[in-house]
Design an enzyme around this catalytic site. Structure first.
Site, PDB file in Angstrom:
ATOM      1  N   LYS A  95       0.857  -1.186   0.000  1.00 48.00           N
ATOM      2  CA  LYS A  95       0.000   0.000   0.000  1.00 48.00           C
ATOM      3  C   LYS A  95       0.893   1.235   0.000  1.00 48.00           C
ATOM      4  CE  LYS A  95      -4.512   0.917   0.144  1.00 48.00           C
ATOM      5  NZ  LYS A  95      -5.584   0.170  -0.529  1.00 48.00           N
ATOM      6  N   ASP A 120      -6.912   4.575  -4.771  1.00 46.92           N
ATOM      7  CA  ASP A 120      -7.595   4.437  -3.485  1.00 46.92           C
ATOM      8  C   ASP A 120      -8.257   5.790  -3.253  1.00 46.92           C
ATOM      9  OD1 ASP A 120      -7.772   2.488  -1.044  1.00 46.92           O
ATOM     10  OD2 ASP A 120      -7.323   4.409  -0.115  1.00 46.92           O
TER      11      ASP A 120
END
Length: 448
Positions: free
Chosen positions: A129, A169
């Site tokens: 991430k 995201d």
């Protein structure tokens, strides 16, 4: 904390000590360790070979400065992050989040969750991430472009189609992906599938935009059907009004539900007649306006300041799709009191541990994020496959693959829960099923 195994208690204490001031990461680790108690009793080799000690420690943390110039000619400085958490089953895969709340602990929690989510898809992708504390809201396209180019100038040194494949995201949509991809291509002189969520003209996949929201509903539908229920005729409340919420609204409606509420960071709307999705899309995707503008064209609808009140609306199905820890114990009790039958998480970790306990103790069907919202990353992996083949599937082909993946995720999580004596606990089942695949790969690789 509900841990009884002394090894897991000691490990959790070490995680907290080593990662001070990162409560989101502590919460994510605790939830997984609690689920693994029956697993390590049956498989002590995971302790003896250091697998669980390793899996809570990122393989690599990259933190960097991102300088960029605003429209007034002033230099601005942000922080960039990429945490490459675990590559046991494939290249790191996970989104980039651009939001003022981003710091190392948030990225660590998201990357840790991503390990198990990606494992559950059945596809060969590891967990990672990244992101920045940059806020794209209120910035011009040129400011966003300059930031993205600076961000990618550093990130490009650490990623690649077979190494680490980021995606979008919160705060990172098609615009941002395009700017970053253009910079990567310029720097590396490669046209490769290094980012997913790309535009259809340069390697993107049909159905990727819809994937997380659609996948959430496919998972929820499988969970409902396994318990003799369905979306048909049910009232649905969905938080958020971004990509996930919009397409969850669309699919829930197609499956026979009536979505009556959506929200943004300022407040929520309630429309007893059912949300007019075309209006929401125009407001959020085209005009980039706040959700409160909905009521100007829908006089029967209500707008309320503040977000938590959305969970006081009577509904059969609740799909939190906004942000972490948005449903606390009080909100969960309100949902239960109003007769909610099922809750499935479209955002990452939107329910606190106390809220999950309320749902489970009251017999509410509960789908955790790492299982329920895996549709986005699953379709990203399908985009990677298409890029590798220099080929593209039709929308219906991708959608059918997505539906099958989400149904399998539910089935595997339910089966794992039952096998380890936790039947009906999909939180534990998802953690166990996701862990076992990664853990066995780590054992096969030796101490790495």
């Amino acid at each position: 904390m509900n841990l009884k195994n002394q090894y897991l208690i000691d490990l959790y204490d070490r995680v907290v000590k080593r990662n001070q001031g990162e409560p989101e990461f502590h919460q994510a680790v605790r939830e997984v360790l609690e689920s693994l108690e029956p697993v390590i009793e049956r498989h002590p080799e995971y302790i003896e070979r250091g697998v669980i000690d390793s899996i809570v420690e990122p393989e690599r943390i990259i933190k960097f400065r991102v300088p960029w110039v605003d429209d007034n000619g002033k230099v601005q400085i942000n922080r960039g992050f990429r945490i490459q958490f675990n590559s046991a089953i494939g290249p790191y895969k996970g989104g980039l989040r651009f939001h003022p709340s981003v710091y190392e602990g948030i990225i660590k929690f998201l990357g840790f969750e991503q390990i198990f989510k990606n494992s559950l898809t059945g596809l060969p992708i590891g967990g990672g991430k990244g992101g920045s504390d940059f806020d794209p809201k209120g910035k011009s396209d040129m400011e966003v472009m300059r930031f993205c180019q600076s961000f990618m100038t550093e990130l490009s040194k650490h990623i690649g189609a077979d190494t680490d494949v980021p995606a979008g995201d919160i705060g990172v949509g098609g615009r941002e992906i395009g700017f970053m991809y253009g910079q990567y291509k310029r720097l590396r002189n490669e046209f490769t599938g290094v980012l997913t969520g790309k535009g259809l003209t340069y390697g993107g996949s049909l159905a990727r935009t819809e994937a997380t929201g659609y996948g959430l509903c496919y998972f929820t539908d499988a969970m409902l059907k396994d318990n003799g229920k369905s979306f048909e005729g049910k009232t649905v409340v969905i938080s958020g009004s971004g990509n996930v919420a919009i397409y969850a609204t669309q699919k829930a409606t197609q499956l026979g539900g009536k979505v009556v509420a959506l929200s943004d960071s300022n407040g929520y709307i309630y429309d007893k007649n059912g949300i007019d999705l075309d209006c929401v899309k125009q407001l959020k995707e085209v005009e980039r306006k706040r959700i409160k503008e909905y009521v100007t064209t829908h006089p029967d609808a209500e707008y309320h300041e503040g977000c938590s009140g959305i969970w006081t609306i009577k509904c059969d199905i609740a799909l939190p799709c906004a942000t972490q820890n948005e449903i606390n114990e009080e909100s969960a009790k309100a949902l239960v009191a109003n007769g909610v039958e099922a809750v499935a998480e479209g955002a990452n970790m939107p329910s606190t541990p106390e809220a999950i306990e309320v749902f489970q103790s009251n017999g509410v069907l509960f789908g955790p994020a790492k299982a329920a919202n895996a549709g986005g990353v699953a379709t990203s992996a399908l985009e990677m496959s298409q890029n590798s083949m220099r080929y593209s599937w039709t929308f219906d082909e991708v959608d059918a693959k997505l539906k099958g993946i989400m149904e399998n995720i539910y089935a595997n999580a339910a089966a794992a829960a039952k096998e380890y004596g936790l039947e009906g606990n999909i939180v534990a089942g998802a953690n166990i099923a996701g862990f076992l695949k990664v853990a066995d790969a780590m054992l096969a690789h030796g101490v790495v």
